[in-house]
Scaffold this motif. Structure first.
Motif, PDB file in Angstrom:
ATOM      1  N   ALA A   1      30.016 -29.505   5.072  1.00 54.36           N
ATOM      2  CA  ALA A   1      31.252 -29.216   4.326  1.00 54.36           C
ATOM      3  C   ALA A   1      31.524 -29.676   2.793  1.00 54.36           C
ATOM      4  O   ALA A   1      31.406 -29.392   1.950  1.00 54.36           O
ATOM      5  N   GLY A   2      31.476 -30.837   3.174  1.00 55.73           N
ATOM      6  CA  GLY A   2      31.991 -32.085   2.178  1.00 55.73           C
ATOM      7  C   GLY A   2      30.456 -31.604   0.506  1.00 55.73           C
ATOM      8  O   GLY A   2      30.457 -32.074   0.213  1.00 55.73           O
ATOM      9  N   LYS A   3      29.081 -31.568   1.602  1.00 56.17           N
ATOM     10  CA  LYS A   3      27.441 -31.579   0.781  1.00 56.17           C
ATOM     11  C   LYS A   3      27.915 -30.551   0.482  1.00 56.17           C
ATOM     12  O   LYS A   3      27.465 -30.101  -0.886  1.00 56.17           O
ATOM     13  N   LEU A   4      28.663 -29.201   1.186  1.00 55.39           N
ATOM     14  CA  LEU A   4      28.497 -27.998   0.452  1.00 55.39           C
ATOM     15  C   LEU A   4      29.640 -27.896  -1.068  1.00 55.39           C
ATOM     16  O   LEU A   4      29.096 -27.550  -1.774  1.00 55.39           O
ATOM     17  N   ALA A   5      30.414 -28.598  -0.643  1.00 52.71           N
ATOM     18  CA  ALA A   5      31.634 -28.698  -2.046  1.00 52.71           C
ATOM     19  C   ALA A   5      31.142 -29.159  -3.251  1.00 52.71           C
ATOM     20  O   ALA A   5      31.465 -29.009  -4.077  1.00 52.71           O
ATOM     21  N   ALA A   6      30.454 -30.682  -2.550  1.00 51.50           N
ATOM     22  CA  ALA A   6      29.579 -31.906  -3.630  1.00 51.50           C
ATOM     23  C   ALA A   6      28.941 -30.444  -4.690  1.00 51.50           C
ATOM     24  O   ALA A   6      28.586 -30.433  -5.301  1.00 51.50           O
ATOM     25  N   GLU A   7      27.596 -30.241  -3.751  1.00 54.18           N
ATOM     26  CA  GLU A   7      26.923 -28.743  -4.257  1.00 54.18           C
ATOM     27  C   GLU A   7      27.509 -28.323  -5.724  1.00 54.18           C
ATOM     28  O   GLU A   7      27.236 -27.689  -6.189  1.00 54.18           O
ATOM     29  N   LYS A   8      28.902 -27.189  -4.570  1.00 49.05           N
ATOM     30  CA  LYS A   8      28.865 -26.021  -5.670  1.00 49.05           C
ATOM     31  C   LYS A   8      29.938 -26.370  -6.601  1.00 49.05           C
ATOM     32  O   LYS A   8      29.827 -26.448  -7.792  1.00 49.05           O
ATOM     33  N   ILE A   9      30.184 -27.930  -6.988  1.00 47.53           N
ATOM     34  CA  ILE A   9      31.321 -28.668  -8.323  1.00 47.53           C
ATOM     35  C   ILE A   9      30.168 -29.170  -9.166  1.00 47.53           C
ATOM     36  O   ILE A   9      30.524 -28.475  -9.933  1.00 47.53           O
ATOM     37  N   LYS A  10      29.063 -29.854  -7.984  1.00 51.70           N
ATOM     38  CA  LYS A  10      28.145 -30.235  -9.384  1.00 51.70           C
ATOM     39  C   LYS A  10      27.541 -29.098 -10.091  1.00 51.70           C
ATOM     40  O   LYS A  10      26.833 -28.651 -11.321  1.00 51.70           O
ATOM     41  N   LYS A  11      27.598 -27.809  -9.084  1.00 49.20           N
ATOM     42  CA  LYS A  11      26.198 -26.593  -9.595  1.00 49.20           C
ATOM     43  C   LYS A  11      27.391 -26.364 -10.789  1.00 49.20           C
ATOM     44  O   LYS A  11      27.276 -25.903 -12.295  1.00 49.20           O
ATOM     45  N   GLU A  12      29.172 -25.704 -10.632  1.00 46.20           N
ATOM     46  CA  GLU A  12      29.191 -25.717 -12.242  1.00 46.20           C
ATOM     47  C   GLU A  12      30.228 -26.074 -13.368  1.00 46.20           C
ATOM     48  O   GLU A  12      30.359 -25.836 -13.969  1.00 46.20           O
ATOM     49  N   THR A  13      30.377 -27.795 -12.321  1.00 45.57           N
ATOM     50  CA  THR A  13      30.239 -28.306 -13.787  1.00 45.57           C
ATOM     51  C   THR A  13      29.406 -29.526 -14.441  1.00 45.57           C
ATOM     52  O   THR A  13      29.581 -30.186 -15.317  1.00 45.57           O
ATOM     53  N   GLY A  14      28.137 -29.095 -13.861  1.00 47.06           N
ATOM     54  CA  GLY A  14      27.001 -30.445 -14.487  1.00 47.06           C
ATOM     55  C   GLY A  14      26.819 -31.595 -14.403  1.00 47.06           C
ATOM     56  O   GLY A  14      26.660 -32.436 -15.005  1.00 47.06           O
ATOM     57  N   HIS A  15      28.091 -32.486 -13.567  1.00 46.63           N
ATOM     58  CA  HIS A  15      28.613 -33.383 -12.818  1.00 46.63           C
ATOM     59  C   HIS A  15      27.594 -33.984 -12.430  1.00 46.63           C
ATOM     60  O   HIS A  15      27.172 -33.642 -10.995  1.00 46.63           O
ATOM     61  N   PRO A  16      26.428 -35.327 -12.701  1.00 40.89           N
ATOM     62  CA  PRO A  16      25.334 -36.028 -12.424  1.00 40.89           C
ATOM     63  C   PRO A  16      25.889 -36.746 -11.663  1.00 40.89           C
ATOM     64  O   PRO A  16      25.151 -36.508 -10.790  1.00 40.89           O
ATOM     65  N   SER A  17      27.209 -37.326 -10.758  1.00 40.19           N
ATOM     66  CA  SER A  17      27.133 -37.971 -10.366  1.00 40.19           C
ATOM     67  C   SER A  17      28.553 -37.580  -8.605  1.00 40.19           C
ATOM     68  O   SER A  17      30.061 -38.030  -9.008  1.00 40.19           O
ATOM     69  N   LEU A  18      28.071 -37.011  -8.020  1.00 42.58           N
ATOM     70  CA  LEU A  18      28.751 -35.870  -6.785  1.00 42.58           C
ATOM     71  C   LEU A  18      27.814 -36.716  -5.571  1.00 42.58           C
ATOM     72  O   LEU A  18      27.343 -36.534  -4.974  1.00 42.58           O
ATOM     73  N   VAL A  19      28.701 -37.561  -3.968  1.00 38.84           N
ATOM     74  CA  VAL A  19      28.105 -37.945  -3.494  1.00 38.84           C
ATOM     75  C   VAL A  19      29.159 -37.957  -2.299  1.00 38.84           C
ATOM     76  O   VAL A  19      30.465 -37.841  -2.572  1.00 38.84           O
ATOM     77  N   CYS A  20      28.747 -36.938  -1.183  1.00 41.31           N
ATOM     78  CA  CYS A  20      29.684 -36.812   0.403  1.00 41.31           C
ATOM     79  C   CYS A  20      29.678 -38.290   0.765  1.00 41.31           C
ATOM     80  O   CYS A  20      28.488 -38.746   1.595  1.00 41.31           O
ATOM     81  N   MET A  21      30.580 -38.824   1.721  1.00 37.38           N
ATOM     82  CA  MET A  21      30.711 -40.334   2.480  1.00 37.38           C
ATOM     83  C   MET A  21      31.519 -39.331   3.672  1.00 37.38           C
ATOM     84  O   MET A  21      32.559 -39.390   3.486  1.00 37.38           O
ATOM     85  N   GLU A  22      30.849 -40.099   4.582  1.00 34.44           N
ATOM     86  CA  GLU A  22      31.374 -39.437   6.270  1.00 34.44           C
ATOM     87  C   GLU A  22      33.179 -40.458   5.942  1.00 34.44           C
ATOM     88  O   GLU A  22      32.670 -42.290   6.139  1.00 34.44           O
ATOM     89  N   LEU A  23      33.665 -40.115   6.754  1.00 33.50           N
ATOM     90  CA  LEU A  23      34.879 -40.701   6.873  1.00 33.50           C
ATOM     91  C   LEU A  23      36.328 -40.210   7.111  1.00 33.50           C
ATOM     92  O   LEU A  23      37.213 -38.862   7.236  1.00 33.50           O
ATOM     93  N   ASP A  24      36.643 -40.723   8.888  1.00 35.90           N
ATOM     94  CA  ASP A  24      37.231 -39.097   9.849  1.00 35.90           C
ATOM     95  C   ASP A  24      38.697 -41.121   9.711  1.00 35.90           C
ATOM     96  O   ASP A  24      38.700 -41.639  10.077  1.00 35.90           O
ATOM     97  N   LEU A  25      39.856 -40.558   8.658  1.00 35.06           N
ATOM     98  CA  LEU A  25      41.058 -40.774   8.732  1.00 35.06           C
ATOM     99  C   LEU A  25      42.063 -41.620  10.587  1.00 35.06           C
ATOM    100  O   LEU A  25      42.454 -42.041  10.473  1.00 35.06           O
ATOM    101  N   ALA A  26      41.421 -40.349  11.308  1.00 30.62           N
ATOM    102  CA  ALA A  26      42.021 -41.375  12.632  1.00 30.62           C
ATOM    103  C   ALA A  26      41.266 -41.150  13.612  1.00 30.62           C
ATOM    104  O   ALA A  26      41.486 -41.561  14.606  1.00 30.62           O
ATOM    105  N   SER A  27      40.429 -42.489  12.781  1.00 30.19           N
ATOM    106  CA  SER A  27      40.042 -43.650  12.589  1.00 30.19           C
ATOM    107  C   SER A  27      39.560 -44.608  12.505  1.00 30.19           C
ATOM    108  O   SER A  27      39.035 -45.050  11.545  1.00 30.19           O
TER     109      SER A  27
END
Length: 301
Positions: A39-65
């Motif tokens: 879901a994070g990578k999909l979100a990053a791709e959508k935002i990049k496509k709409e805004t043209g932002h050159p640096s959008l990265v998804c990193m794994e983070l579970d705040l319950a751990s």
């Protein structure tokens, strides 16, 4: 290039915040930190496509751990953009079912909504410099005077919230109270970090998105209540005070955290698009100090 880190940015308010941030900060690396990498990578791709932002990265983070939080900090330290301009502690959950626990044995609402963001901020502070900002997404449910319809918070101690005693109360009542109490903790934590980081030139604020129907906050609710939340309550955004769309709340969050317009705001609670007084309990120094000290002990156990 500096980095902007937004937790829970794959959907809802966090996603809209990341979208607005991509427009505000074209020269910053934006990190979408979330559990669901797909879901994070999909979100990053959508935002990049709409805004043209050159640096959008998804990193794994579970705040319950706590281990996942440590792993995130290690992974971030190895990136090319290790200076953090903005940290937005946005991810959160509301559990109204049977009591559940994090991987470290903490009650899941307190463990995720408070301890997760608290620990993450502790670990990432060394990557910040003067001018950096930290923002905690709280909620007006933390203040009984707002009469949100959610069970009001009851602060006892960090340890009691992390390891609650068994109760015969209805799960929905207990779950709502744990949620509103975790949001009170968010506000107090923002004030505490403000005091500690202000001498370093790092500003810290608490943000209230208001009620934002249609987001994933109600995903654990019964089917009929989820239907109302997703299909009926969004109408309230047109006429009920502090009931907002995810787009509006996400934009407000990004602006508070990064926009030059709000660069002088520090140690405040921001609600309905303006600086507002938070609850009486949120300013209670005894509560604040107890929460800080017990939280340090919990994350270090």
């Amino acid at each position: 290039m500096k980095s902007i880190i937004i937790t829970g940015a794959n959907s809802g308010i966090g996603y809209e915040c990341a979208m607005q941030m991509a427009k505000l900060a074209p020269e910053e690396s934006i990190i979408i930190a979330c559990r669901n990498m797909t879901a994070g990578k999909l979100a990053a791709e959508k935002i990049k496509k709409e805004t043209g932002h050159p640096s959008l990265v998804c990193m794994e983070l579970d705040l319950a751990s706590l281990q996942s939080i440590r792993d995130f900090e290690i992974a971030f330290s190895k990136t090319d953009h290790k200076e953090i301009s903005t940290l937005i502690n946005n991810a959160g959950l509301q559990n109204i079912g049977e009591t559940a626990y994090t991987k470290d044995g903490f009650e899941i609402t307190f463990g995720t909504n408070h301890l997760g963001g608290f620990y993450l901020t502790q670990l990432l502070t060394p990557f910040m410099t003067s001018g950096s900002s930290v923002t905690f997404t709280a909620s007006d449910t933390h203040d009984p005077l707002t009469k949100t319809g959610i069970e009001p918070p009851v602060y006892t101690s960090g340890r009691e919230l992390a390891f609650p005693a068994k109760t015969t109360e209805k799960a929905i009542t207990v779950g709502q109270r744990r949620y509103s109490t975790s949001k009170l903790c968010n506000v107090m934590t923002a004030y505490l970090f403000h005091e500690k980081l202000a001498p370093l030139g790092i500003r810290v604020n608490a943000f209230d998105p208001g009620m934002v129907p249609g987001t994933g906050l109600a995903k654990n609710y019964p089917a009929i209540l989820r239907f109302v939340w997703n299909n009926i309550m969004p109408v309230l955004t047109h006429f009920k005070k502090n009931t907002n769309t995810a787009v509006l709340s996400g934009s407000r969050l990004a602006n508070l955290a990064f926009s030059k317009k709000y660069a002088d705001l520090n140690g405040i609670y921001f609600s309905s698009g303006e600086v507002t007084k938070s609850s009486a309990d949120s300013y209670n120094k005894k509560f604040q100090n107890e929460l800080w000290n017990s939280s340090i002990k919990l994350i270090n156990n």
